[in-house]
Design an enzyme around this catalytic site. Structure first.
Site, PDB file in Angstrom:
ATOM      1  N   ASN A 192       1.291   3.492   1.894  1.00  0.00           N
ATOM      2  CA  ASN A 192       2.168   3.862   3.271  1.00  0.00           C
ATOM      3  C   ASN A 192       2.918   3.102   3.826  1.00  0.00           C
ATOM      4  OD1 ASN A 192       0.344   2.063   4.017  1.00  0.00           O
ATOM      5  ND2 ASN A 192      -0.509   3.041   5.773  1.00  0.00           N
ATOM      6  N   LYS A 193       3.371   1.681   3.013  1.00  0.00           N
ATOM      7  CA  LYS A 193       4.156   0.868   3.297  1.00  0.00           C
ATOM      8  C   LYS A 193       5.494   1.376   3.182  1.00  0.00           C
ATOM      9  CE  LYS A 193       1.115  -1.919   5.189  1.00  0.00           C
ATOM     10  NZ  LYS A 193      -0.149  -1.179   4.961  1.00  0.00           N
ATOM     11  N   ILE A 194       6.698   0.245   3.658  1.00  0.00           N
ATOM     12  CA  ILE A 194       7.895   0.635   3.453  1.00  0.00           C
ATOM     13  C   ILE A 194       8.586   0.702   2.018  1.00  0.00           C
ATOM     14  CG2 ILE A 194       8.783  -1.751   3.628  1.00  0.00           C
ATOM     15  CD1 ILE A 194      11.272  -0.555   5.258  1.00  0.00           C
ATOM     16  N   ASN A 199       0.880  -1.328   0.021  1.00  0.00           N
ATOM     17  CA  ASN A 199      -0.081  -0.121   0.014  1.00  0.00           C
ATOM     18  C   ASN A 199       1.118   1.280   0.156  1.00  0.00           C
ATOM     19  OD1 ASN A 199      -2.395   1.505  -0.003  1.00  0.00           O
ATOM     20  ND2 ASN A 199      -2.159   1.599   2.283  1.00  0.00           N
TER      21      ASN A 199
END
EC number: 2.6.1.102
Length: 380
Positions: free
Chosen positions: A214-216, A212
């Protein structure tokens, strides 16, 4: 202390503008790879970047097979189905998680059983799982684990690696093996995290990742199933509408899902994956800086469990009580430095209030105290 924390964050990101909790960064080959897919016209679920992304994630995680999906929830849905979760089954999981963990269980027609977490990992507690099973479960003549009162099969156990910190996988595996329960890992937040040197998501029968925004690393939206070769082939088939290979005929041999990751998104993921280790290193350095800053404060910084490497996807602190939590949330957000509380407990949501649960004192304690702090990568 609050003002010192705000000044630290602003100094770290060198801005007076609003600072989000976690924003993506694109400082590699993202633009070139995405344009390459556009030029090729293969922007949907067929294309070279999808295959490449799967292979590179499999190599990075040392998983025998990786299958790309449109998002992490879709990956988790299919992983549970392939673990045998059926209508009416029970799946043990934690109440302190993002709602997608429980939604994927519900998509299978199953129901979650909420068991407590450990305070030091924020993830599912193997001791709590064992205690709940001893009190409420039995093994039937066929070797299946059943809820004693309802006789429903307890088909799977679904821990989530909270904020990238690995749960106690060694203990969870022992409990699952003893009770003949399939282990499926929700590793949505823990790409780059290791438990005793091995990548999260590769300990259970299946594991899942999320990409997504907002993931790393991100593909915009996307997920991945990690599993063995046989289940991986099944996963790829049913996530591609269960269509059999044919030059022109449309033949679908079972109920399938349109869950395949588009090539356009996979191109973004390939570029992001090339920078993953640098991202992990930067996030770990930021976590250490937070820990040093808060070492003598009333805020307890959440550190990686022993024998683990956490990607520190979202940095977190534990406040003394809910009053301090609410004060810190207000002061930081009013100053344009985003912070947020941990998720509302799943057993408190209207669609899961009826679910079975054990005693959850740790989850309730943490829900009143945990705050996430800005954790974006600068990528310099």
């Amino acid at each position: 202390m609050y003002q010192q924390l705000i000044e630290f964050v602003r100094d770290h990101y060198q801005t007076t503008a609003f600072i989000p909790l976690h924003a993506p960064i694109f400082n590699g080959q993202e633009r070139n790879y995405v344009l390459e897919t556009i030029d090729s016209t293969f922007v949907s679920s067929v294309g070279a970047f999808v295959d490449r992304f799967e292979q590179e994630v499999a190599t990075y995680t040392s998983s025998p097979k990786a299958v790309a999906t449109v998002n992490g929830t879709a990956a988790l849905h299919i992983a549970l189905k392939l673990a045998g979760v059926e209508n009416g089954d029970l799946v043990i999981t934690q109440p302190l998680t993002f709602v997608a963990t429980c939604n994927a269980i519900a998509y299978c027609g199953a129901e979650p059983v909420f068991v407590d977490v450990d305070r030091h990992t924020l993830g599912l507690s193997p001791q709590a799982v064992q205690a709940w099973l001893e009190e409420y479960a039995v093994m039937d003549a066929q070797g299946s684990c059943r809820h004693r009162d309802s006789q429903r099969i307890i088909r799977a156990c679904l821990p989530m690696h909270t904020f990238g910190h690995p749960a106690d996988l060694g203990g969870i595996i022992q409990v699952c093996e003893k009770w003949h329960i399939a282990l499926v890992e929700d590793a949505a937040e823990s790409l780059g995290s290791l438990y005793k040197g091995k990548h999260t998501g590769t300990f259970g029968l299946l594991g899942t990742l999320s990409f997504n925004g907002n993931k790393i690393i991100t593909t915009g939206g996307g997920g991945m199933i990690l599993t063995n070769e046989a289940l991986g082939q099944r996963a790829k088939h049913i996530t591609t509408t269960a269509k059999q290979p044919h030059p022109y005929e449309f033949v679908h041999d079972e109920l399938g899902y349109n869950y395949r990751l588009p090539n356009l998104n996979a191109a973004l993921g390939c570029a992001q994956l090339e920078r993953l280790e640098a991202f992990v290193a930067e996030k770990r350095a930021l976590a250490q800086a937070y820990a040093d800053l808060l070492a003598h404060s009333s805020l307890q910084f959440v550190v990686e469990p022993e024998h683990c490497r956490s990607n520190y996807w979202l940095n977190a602190v534990i406040c003394e009580n809910q009053q301090q939590r609410d004060e810190l949330l207000k002061v930081t957000n009013d100053a344009g430095v985003m912070s947020r509380p941990i998720w509302q407990l799943m057993n408190q949501l209207p669609m899961y209030r009826h679910a079975l649960k054990g005693d959850i004192p740790n989850a309730e304690w943490l829900a009143q105290r945990v705050i996430n702090l800005p954790s974006s990568i600068k990528g310099q």
